[in-house]
Design a protein around this motif. Sequence first.
Motif, PDB file in Angstrom:
ATOM      1  N   ALA A 100      -7.764   1.824   3.649  1.00 57.11           N
ATOM      2  CA  ALA A 100      -8.285   2.428   2.412  1.00 57.11           C
ATOM      3  C   ALA A 100      -7.297   2.194   1.268  1.00 57.11           C
ATOM      4  N   LYS A 101      -6.003   2.316   1.558  1.00 58.82           N
ATOM      5  CA  LYS A 101      -4.971   2.087   0.537  1.00 58.82           C
ATOM      6  C   LYS A 101      -5.013   0.627   0.065  1.00 58.82           C
ATOM      7  N   LEU A 102      -5.183  -0.299   1.059  1.00 62.00           N
ATOM      8  CA  LEU A 102      -5.200  -1.721   0.729  1.00 62.00           C
ATOM      9  C   LEU A 102      -6.398  -2.074  -0.137  1.00 62.00           C
ATOM     10  N   HIS A 103      -7.562  -1.526   0.259  1.00 55.15           N
ATOM     11  CA  HIS A 103      -8.782  -1.863  -0.447  1.00 55.15           C
ATOM     12  C   HIS A 103      -8.997  -0.986  -1.678  1.00 55.15           C
ATOM     13  N   GLY A 104      -8.262   0.131  -1.689  1.00 55.16           N
ATOM     14  CA  GLY A 104      -8.441   1.063  -2.805  1.00 55.16           C
ATOM     15  C   GLY A 104      -7.814   0.500  -4.018  1.00 55.16           C
TER      16      GLY A 104
END
Length: 102
Positions: free
Chosen positions: A98-102
């Motif tokens: 989620a952090k990467l894609h966020g």
Amino acid sequence: DMVRCDVPTMDEGVTELDTNRINVTLEAVQVQVDEAAEQLRQELQNQAAELHEFYQAQFEQAEIQAQKQQAEVVQEAVRSATVAAAKHVQEELQSQEAKLHG
């Protein structure tokens, strides 16, 4: 099989032959008593040995059962811990994604 013991009446008097017969009879009775006592002792010893074996087997069975239950408890704990760890890893991965894609 009872051993008859004919004791003469007092007025007949006890002859040496009578005394010998009584002694022989008493010795025969003593032998029978000794044999019966020995037989009883053997039987009791056998029963004691059988009881010991029986309770030994019961004890071993109970020990095996306790070890099985312990193993099951440990397995369950390991399974729970593994599931919890896997869940934690999965949540961690999802959080990273989620952090990467966020």
